[in-house]
Design an enzyme around this catalytic site. Structure first.
Site, PDB file in Angstrom:
ATOM      1  N   ARG A  92       0.842  -1.191   0.000  1.00  0.00           N
ATOM      2  CA  ARG A  92       0.000   0.000   0.000  1.00  0.00           C
ATOM      3  C   ARG A  92       0.885   1.252   0.000  1.00  0.00           C
ATOM      4  NH1 ARG A  92      -5.005   1.798  -1.396  1.00  0.00           N
ATOM      5  NH2 ARG A  92      -6.153   2.825   0.275  1.00  0.00           N
ATOM      6  N   THR A 366      -9.227   0.455 -10.218  1.00  0.00           N
ATOM      7  CA  THR A 366      -8.462  -0.623  -9.593  1.00  0.00           C
ATOM      8  C   THR A 366      -8.501  -1.878 -10.478  1.00  0.00           C
ATOM      9  OG1 THR A 366      -9.062   0.387  -7.480  1.00  0.00           O
ATOM     10  CG2 THR A 366      -8.148  -1.807  -7.332  1.00  0.00           C
ATOM     11  N   ASN A 386      -5.989   4.206  -7.315  1.00  0.00           N
ATOM     12  CA  ASN A 386      -7.207   4.871  -6.852  1.00  0.00           C
ATOM     13  C   ASN A 386      -8.100   5.231  -8.034  1.00  0.00           C
ATOM     14  OD1 ASN A 386      -9.013   5.569  -4.913  1.00  0.00           O
ATOM     15  ND2 ASN A 386      -8.266   7.626  -4.639  1.00  0.00           N
ATOM     16  N   GLU A 405      -4.002   8.165  -4.277  1.00  0.00           N
ATOM     17  CA  GLU A 405      -4.480   7.373  -3.138  1.00  0.00           C
ATOM     18  C   GLU A 405      -4.612   8.222  -1.870  1.00  0.00           C
ATOM     19  OE1 GLU A 405      -5.983   4.003  -3.578  1.00  0.00           O
ATOM     20  OE2 GLU A 405      -4.091   3.740  -4.596  1.00  0.00           O
ATOM     21  N   ASP A 408      -7.911   8.412  -0.242  1.00  0.00           N
ATOM     22  CA  ASP A 408      -8.462   7.322   0.574  1.00  0.00           C
ATOM     23  C   ASP A 408      -8.316   7.608   2.072  1.00  0.00           C
ATOM     24  OD1 ASP A 408      -9.614   5.744  -1.307  1.00  0.00           O
ATOM     25  OD2 ASP A 408      -8.050   4.221  -1.367  1.00  0.00           O
ATOM     26  N   SER A 437      -7.987   1.165   3.038  1.00  0.00           N
ATOM     27  CA  SER A 437      -8.404   0.663   1.718  1.00  0.00           C
ATOM     28  C   SER A 437      -9.641  -0.224   1.860  1.00  0.00           C
ATOM     29  CB  SER A 437      -7.253  -0.154   1.130  1.00  0.00           C
ATOM     30  OG  SER A 437      -7.654  -0.830  -0.031  1.00  0.00           O
ATOM     31  N   SER A 438     -10.283  -0.469   0.727  1.00  0.00           N
ATOM     32  CA  SER A 438     -11.378  -1.455   0.707  1.00  0.00           C
ATOM     33  C   SER A 438     -10.975  -2.701  -0.070  1.00  0.00           C
ATOM     34  CB  SER A 438     -12.619  -0.850   0.031  1.00  0.00           C
ATOM     35  OG  SER A 438     -13.067   0.276   0.740  1.00  0.00           O
ATOM     36  N   GLY A 457     -13.467  -1.716  -7.580  1.00  0.00           N
ATOM     37  CA  GLY A 457     -14.778  -1.091  -7.378  1.00  0.00           C
ATOM     38  C   GLY A 457     -14.887  -0.189  -6.169  1.00  0.00           C
TER      39      GLY A 457
END
Ligand code: GLY
Length: 555
Positions: A92, A366, A386, A405, A408, A437-438, A457
């Site tokens: 990340r 993504t 992102n 990013e 986020d 993050s997801s 997504g």
């Protein structure tokens, strides 16, 4: 005694050989046919799933430049069959050291529009190059020169872009126009290219070559790094050489959960994926979704999502910076407490759970891929820059599109980000911190079945993976998981989003009657890539989301 031991030893030997034996065939599902093909080329050269993952990640960086890339980051969930090790490789991005919680706010404390999304100041320190070098060195069998070769080829020789590229470029045209180096590469005379555009990325090919030769240092040190920093700063960014030198990939214990006898392995913080999935599945574990009427089943899933996403917003962030009550959030007792307040006959407004902002949700970006090799090694990887085309900024001479990013983070705690997610203090901007993050690369395991899946997504990643897990639990196959109609609730905004066809007219009516507000998205979302190995019968399957242009293959 000896006579008794011999058959026992033989049985043990057969058992361990069977336990270690992989599937008869390998499988790869990715968001682009060239990436899937590169993965198989690497397996054919004697590489393992981790080598293939390097190749697929790098080719996706080239052929899907709007989704992921060397200027971004990601999470690679790995299972190595030789020792059973499961690990989450955390590549990340990190906030630059000069970052602060007010860096995107005006004097009144309001977010300055687009500052955390477009241009060099939106970019965090990339993790993807470091992760590829780490993956190759610690887990692969082949050299980076071999595994990066397909990506170098596609960057150097070019390839024809498709409709997804055109739509993505159109949506980010302004940001790309603002960066001369980005416009030169990704636009056609400053405009969104038409169909059949031949995308050449000569500078990126050089950058990949340098990475192949020098590994980690080829990106984060020396003249290449100095040039990146100089150009980011010239364009208003805040990177320093020290930020790049300090960047490290981390190995983390995955987040593990259980649902109806299915072992779930997913991403821990700084991704919220595993925690939200575990919490939602714990809530749902007491219901009989398969036999409930469809409106009730969907209502319960929505209510579980509402609560799990709320805890995401309240508690989650980078574990190096915040204490998180992970054990509590993922415990069945906590879920049982939350379940008490779920009424089967009525939606509970999110404002009754806590403060409400006024966010809006969007986003689809993504990328994801899933791999199993013939030894049984597994990779689920979700990678990102992102928003589509990230920040839109390219440092001239690098060919590397930088991420955005930083958005986020909770840029302004309590106010929504680009996905409408309302972050809390746990996810505020701090120097060196990883933004929440997801992304949810996930393994599912029963005695007989092993699944590898994930999707892009934005904030909807987690609800898409949740729906796929529920579908897996009903014994459906990968084609069904990737195709199933999608709906999503993320606590705030207090709206059930559904893709066209994601809910039937009866379900829409039924959910509205229960008090849910519904909103149809203008497009079908997600691009799930999934692999399944059924041990009994030794069959391997793979599926690529029909919404995308990916390719899934078994060989
Ligand atoms: N950038 C999207 C995510 O990490 O969730």
């Amino acid at each position: 005694m000896r006579n008794l031991l011999q058959p026992l030893v033989l049985l043990l030997w057969i058992f361990s050989a069977t336990a270690l034996a992989g599937p008869r065939q390998a499988a790869i599902a990715s968001a682009h046919p060239l990436a899937t093909q590169a993965g198989f080329e690497i397996l054919d050269q004697g590489g393992n799933a981790f080598d293939a993952a390097v190749a697929v990640s790098a080719v996706l960086a080239v052929v899907e430049p709007f989704g992921s890339g060397l200027g971004g980051g990601g999470f690679w969930l790995l299972k190595r069959v030789s020792d059973g090790k499961e690990i989450l490789l955390d590549g990340r991005e990190t906030a630059p050291w000069a970052a602060s919680s007010t860096m995107y706010l005006d004097e009144q404390g309001n977010p300055i529009p687009q500052l955390s999304l477009d241009g060099a100041k939106a970019a965090a320190i990339p993790g993807l190059p470091a992760a590829l070098a780490h993956l190759a060195k610690r887990y692969g069998r082949l050299s980076l020169a071999q595994t990066l070769a397909p990506a170098i080829h596609h960057a150097e020789s070019g390839f024809e872009t498709g409709e997804r590229y055109r739509l993505a470029a159109k949506s980010r045209e302004k940001a790309l126009q603002a960066s001369p180096a980005a416009a030169e590469i990704f636009l056609d005379h400053g405009q969104t290219p038409g169909p059949g555009f031949h995308l050449l990325q000569k500078d990126l090919a050089q950058t990949l070559r340098r990475l192949a030769r020098q590994g980690h240092a080829g990106f984060y040190r020396g003249p290449f790094a100095s040039n990146l920093v100089a150009q980011v700063r010239k364009a208003g960014g805040i990177w320093t050489q020290r930020d790049l030198e300090r960047y490290r990939v981390l190995e983390r214990e995955p987040l593990r959960g259980e649902y109806q006898g299915i072992r779930i392995v997913s991403a821990p913080p700084p991704s919220s994926g595993g925690v939200v999935l575990a919490e939602a599945l714990n809530i749902l574990s007491a219901y009989d979704l398969e036999h409930d009427d469809p409106v009730t089943a969907k209502h319960l899933i929505i209510e579980a999502e509402r609560r799990a996403y709320r805890d995401r917003d309240l508690y989650l962030g980078d574990p190096a910076f915040v204490e998180m009550p992970i054990r509590r959030l993922t415990s069945p007792d906590y879920a049982a407490g939350l379940r008490v307040a779920i009424r089967p006959d009525r939606a509970l407004p999110s404002e009754n759970l806590s403060d409400v902002g006024n966010p809006s949700s969007q986003g689809d970006h993504t990328t994801h891929f899933s791999i199993i090799d013939r030894q049984g090694n597994q990779v689920a990887a979700t990678l990102s820059i992102n928003q589509r085309f990230g920040s839109g900024f390219v440092a001239a001479g690098s060919g590397v599109l930088l991420n955005d990013e930083m958005d986020d983070f909770a840029v302004s705690p309590g106010k929504p980000n680009a996905y409408g997610l309302v972050g809390g203090d746990a996810n505020r901007i701090e120097p060196g911190k990883r933004m929440l993050s997801s992304m949810s690369p996930t393994f599912l395991e029963t005695e007989d079945r092993i699944a590898i899946l994930g999707t892009p997504g934005g904030s909807r990643i987690i609800s898409m993976v949740l729906l796929a897990i529920l579908d897996f639990a009903q014994n459906h196959d990968p084609q069904s998981w990737v195709s199933t109609g999608r709906f999503h609730h993320q606590y705030l905004p207090d709206v059930v989003e559904y893709e066209p066809g994601g809910l039937s007219p009866e379900e829409i009516k039924g959910l509205e009657k229960l008090g849910h507000k519904l909103k149809e998205t203008s497009y079908r979302y997600g691009d799930m890539q999934a692999v399944l190995w059924e041990k009994q019968g030794d069959t391997v399957g793979a599926a690529s989301d029909p919404r995308g242009e990916g390719a899934a293959s078994v060989r």
